[in-house]
Design a protein around this motif. Sequence first.
Motif, PDB file in Angstrom:
ATOM      1  N   MET A   1     -19.724  -1.203   2.416  1.00 19.82           N
ATOM      2  CA  MET A   1     -19.400  -1.042   0.754  1.00 19.82           C
ATOM      3  C   MET A   1     -17.237  -1.348   0.510  1.00 19.82           C
ATOM      4  SD  MET A   1     -21.202   2.547  -0.731  1.00 19.82           S
ATOM      5  CE  MET A   1     -22.753   2.466  -0.340  1.00 19.82           C
ATOM      6  N   LYS A   2     -17.012  -1.457  -0.626  1.00 21.94           N
ATOM      7  CA  LYS A   2     -16.287  -2.065  -0.324  1.00 21.94           C
ATOM      8  C   LYS A   2     -15.507  -0.827  -1.882  1.00 21.94           C
ATOM      9  CE  LYS A   2     -16.646  -6.314  -2.990  1.00 21.94           C
ATOM     10  NZ  LYS A   2     -15.980  -7.800  -3.074  1.00 21.94           N
ATOM     11  N   ILE A   3     -13.961  -0.985  -1.514  1.00 21.22           N
ATOM     12  CA  ILE A   3     -12.966  -0.361  -2.492  1.00 21.22           C
ATOM     13  C   ILE A   3     -12.680  -1.268  -3.618  1.00 21.22           C
ATOM     14  CG2 ILE A   3     -11.698   1.713  -3.969  1.00 21.22           C
ATOM     15  CD1 ILE A   3     -12.487   3.070  -1.877  1.00 21.22           C
ATOM     16  N   VAL A   4     -12.558  -0.959  -5.077  1.00 23.58           N
ATOM     17  CA  VAL A   4     -11.262  -1.863  -5.785  1.00 23.58           C
ATOM     18  C   VAL A   4     -11.267  -1.473  -6.756  1.00 23.58           C
ATOM     19  CG1 VAL A   4     -12.616  -3.877  -4.930  1.00 23.58           C
ATOM     20  CG2 VAL A   4     -13.826  -3.195  -6.996  1.00 23.58           C
ATOM     21  N   SER A   5      -9.746  -2.343  -7.428  1.00 25.90           N
ATOM     22  CA  SER A   5      -9.718  -1.681  -8.605  1.00 25.90           C
ATOM     23  C   SER A   5     -10.230  -2.101 -10.002  1.00 25.90           C
ATOM     24  CB  SER A   5      -8.576  -2.305  -9.011  1.00 25.90           C
ATOM     25  OG  SER A   5      -7.782  -1.960  -8.447  1.00 25.90           O
TER      26      SER A   5
ATOM     27  N   PHE B   1     -11.130   3.227  -9.720  1.00 26.44           N
ATOM     28  CA  PHE B   1     -11.464   2.699  -8.641  1.00 26.44           C
ATOM     29  C   PHE B   1     -12.776   2.874  -8.355  1.00 26.44           C
ATOM     30  CE2 PHE B   1      -7.375   4.476  -7.699  1.00 26.44           C
ATOM     31  CZ  PHE B   1      -6.294   3.090  -6.919  1.00 26.44           C
ATOM     32  N   MET B   2     -13.823   1.628  -7.797  1.00 25.14           N
ATOM     33  CA  MET B   2     -14.761   0.802  -8.206  1.00 25.14           C
ATOM     34  C   MET B   2     -15.707   1.098  -6.405  1.00 25.14           C
ATOM     35  SD  MET B   2     -15.406   1.552 -11.269  1.00 25.14           S
ATOM     36  CE  MET B   2     -16.656   0.813 -12.116  1.00 25.14           C
ATOM     37  N   LEU B   3     -16.749   1.458  -6.427  1.00 21.99           N
ATOM     38  CA  LEU B   3     -17.311   1.708  -5.329  1.00 21.99           C
ATOM     39  C   LEU B   3     -18.049   0.433  -5.391  1.00 21.99           C
ATOM     40  CD1 LEU B   3     -17.379   2.257  -1.950  1.00 21.99           C
ATOM     41  CD2 LEU B   3     -19.108   4.122  -2.459  1.00 21.99           C
ATOM     42  N   ARG B   4     -18.311  -0.610  -4.623  1.00 19.63           N
ATOM     43  CA  ARG B   4     -19.171  -1.659  -4.635  1.00 19.63           C
ATOM     44  C   ARG B   4     -19.980  -1.944  -3.387  1.00 19.63           C
ATOM     45  NH1 ARG B   4     -17.996  -2.632 -10.094  1.00 19.63           N
ATOM     46  NH2 ARG B   4     -16.310  -3.636 -10.188  1.00 19.63           N
ATOM     47  N   ASP B   5     -21.285  -1.865  -3.366  1.00 21.08           N
ATOM     48  CA  ASP B   5     -22.310  -2.192  -2.655  1.00 21.08           C
ATOM     49  C   ASP B   5     -23.646  -3.006  -3.148  1.00 21.08           C
ATOM     50  OD1 ASP B   5     -24.033  -2.073  -0.749  1.00 21.08           O
ATOM     51  OD2 ASP B   5     -25.452  -0.730  -1.786  1.00 21.08           O
ATOM     52  N   GLY B   6     -22.401  -4.587  -2.609  1.00 22.41           N
ATOM     53  CA  GLY B   6     -22.356  -5.825  -2.801  1.00 22.41           C
ATOM     54  C   GLY B   6     -22.472  -6.394  -3.762  1.00 22.41           C
ATOM     55  N   GLY B   7     -23.499  -6.773  -4.876  1.00 23.34           N
ATOM     56  CA  GLY B   7     -23.358  -6.783  -6.332  1.00 23.34           C
ATOM     57  C   GLY B   7     -23.704  -5.065  -7.476  1.00 23.34           C
TER      58      GLY B   7
ATOM     59  N   TRP C   1     -10.660   8.773   1.077  1.00 26.16           N
ATOM     60  CA  TRP C   1      -9.971   7.851   1.006  1.00 26.16           C
ATOM     61  C   TRP C   1      -9.255   7.839  -0.184  1.00 26.16           C
ATOM     62  CZ3 TRP C   1      -9.449   5.564  -4.054  1.00 26.16           C
ATOM     63  CH2 TRP C   1      -8.789   4.442  -4.575  1.00 26.16           C
ATOM     64  N   ALA C   2      -9.232   8.984  -0.465  1.00 26.47           N
ATOM     65  CA  ALA C   2      -8.044   9.312  -2.259  1.00 26.47           C
ATOM     66  C   ALA C   2      -7.084   9.318  -1.575  1.00 26.47           C
ATOM     67  CB  ALA C   2      -8.820   9.961  -3.314  1.00 26.47           C
TER      68      ALA C   2
ATOM     69  N   THR D   1     -14.211  -0.961   3.104  1.00 21.57           N
ATOM     70  CA  THR D   1     -13.146  -1.845   3.039  1.00 21.57           C
ATOM     71  C   THR D   1     -12.704  -1.476   1.799  1.00 21.57           C
ATOM     72  OG1 THR D   1     -15.047  -3.203   4.856  1.00 21.57           O
ATOM     73  CG2 THR D   1     -12.898  -3.960   3.150  1.00 21.57           C
ATOM     74  N   ASP D   2     -10.928  -1.731   2.059  1.00 24.07           N
ATOM     75  CA  ASP D   2     -10.433  -1.270   0.619  1.00 24.07           C
ATOM     76  C   ASP D   2      -9.261  -2.356   0.296  1.00 24.07           C
ATOM     77  OD1 ASP D   2      -8.576  -0.236  -1.019  1.00 24.07           O
ATOM     78  OD2 ASP D   2      -7.078   1.169  -0.028  1.00 24.07           O
ATOM     79  N   GLU D   3      -9.960  -2.974  -0.709  1.00 22.30           N
ATOM     80  CA  GLU D   3      -9.964  -4.145  -1.185  1.00 22.30           C
ATOM     81  C   GLU D   3      -8.885  -3.812  -2.439  1.00 22.30           C
ATOM     82  OE1 GLU D   3     -12.700  -7.219  -2.028  1.00 22.30           O
ATOM     83  OE2 GLU D   3     -12.995  -6.988   0.198  1.00 22.30           O
ATOM     84  N   ALA D   4      -8.521  -2.606  -2.364  1.00 20.79           N
ATOM     85  CA  ALA D   4      -7.309  -2.410  -3.750  1.00 20.79           C
ATOM     86  C   ALA D   4      -5.935  -3.031  -3.231  1.00 20.79           C
ATOM     87  CB  ALA D   4      -7.191  -1.008  -4.174  1.00 20.79           C
ATOM     88  N   PRO D   5      -4.946  -2.822  -4.791  1.00 22.24           N
ATOM     89  CA  PRO D   5      -3.743  -3.647  -3.960  1.00 22.24           C
ATOM     90  C   PRO D   5      -2.889  -1.822  -3.738  1.00 22.24           C
ATOM     91  CG  PRO D   5      -4.246  -3.651  -6.532  1.00 22.24           C
ATOM     92  CD  PRO D   5      -5.374  -3.014  -5.598  1.00 22.24           C
ATOM     93  N   SER D   6      -2.488  -2.303  -2.123  1.00 16.19           N
ATOM     94  CA  SER D   6      -1.457  -0.728  -1.534  1.00 16.19           C
ATOM     95  C   SER D   6      -0.689  -0.071  -2.655  1.00 16.19           C
ATOM     96  CB  SER D   6      -0.623  -2.268  -0.424  1.00 16.19           C
ATOM     97  OG  SER D   6      -1.494  -1.914   0.216  1.00 16.19           O
ATOM     98  N   PRO D   7      -1.219   1.759  -2.172  1.00 20.52           N
ATOM     99  CA  PRO D   7      -0.549   2.258  -3.587  1.00 20.52           C
ATOM    100  C   PRO D   7       0.723   1.974  -3.119  1.00 20.52           C
ATOM    101  CG  PRO D   7      -1.048   3.386  -0.805  1.00 20.52           C
ATOM    102  CD  PRO D   7      -1.385   2.059  -1.751  1.00 20.52           C
TER     103      PRO D   7
END
Length: 187
Positions: A1-5, A52-58, A108-109, A176-182
């Motif tokens: 799973m990945k985290i995105v903005s 931020f959104m936690l994505r599991d595939g689509g 994560w936060a 997997t953190d795909e959000a921009p670095s804080p």
Amino acid sequence: MKIVSATPADLEQLLSFRVEAASWIGKLGSDQWSRPYPAARLLATIEAGTVFMLRDGGRTAGTITLTAEAEEGLWSEAELSEPSMFINKLTVAREYAGQNLGGRLLDWAGDRAYRASAKWLRLDAWTTNASLQRYYLDQGFEHVRTVLEGGAINGGPRVSGWLAQRPTRLAEHGFTDEAPSPEPLLA
């Protein structure tokens, strides 16, 4: 799973998460989130880059809002002088319940806040939702105090004034953190 903005395209998903969560919480006897959340307010937080959104595939498994901005009237000046980040609107889709995704999102936060040089990860929770308060205590937060007045429109009682915090720390959250670095917090 990945985290995105989150993006504006996520607005409807976020609003439906809130309705789903309110329905579930309501069945447990809480009135939390029973009032519709203003879409324009939510869109503003998305555009500010704090959602931020936690994505599991689509699919979207959860969401969390993390900001350096405290809600007005909750924290003391002394507390606000300490570098902190604040979480709210933590939601996990019911189909993903029981997998500790909420706990991992909190880790994560806390990790993200630590990397931004924050000392504390703070939150305010619904004052009448004892189950939610227990959840946060079980996640390592300590109750600071409960603020009951001055939060609602027209000066009515505050519904989300149970304050808690825990120290920030590096964490193995497994996403997997795909959000921009804080950005580092200003001292």
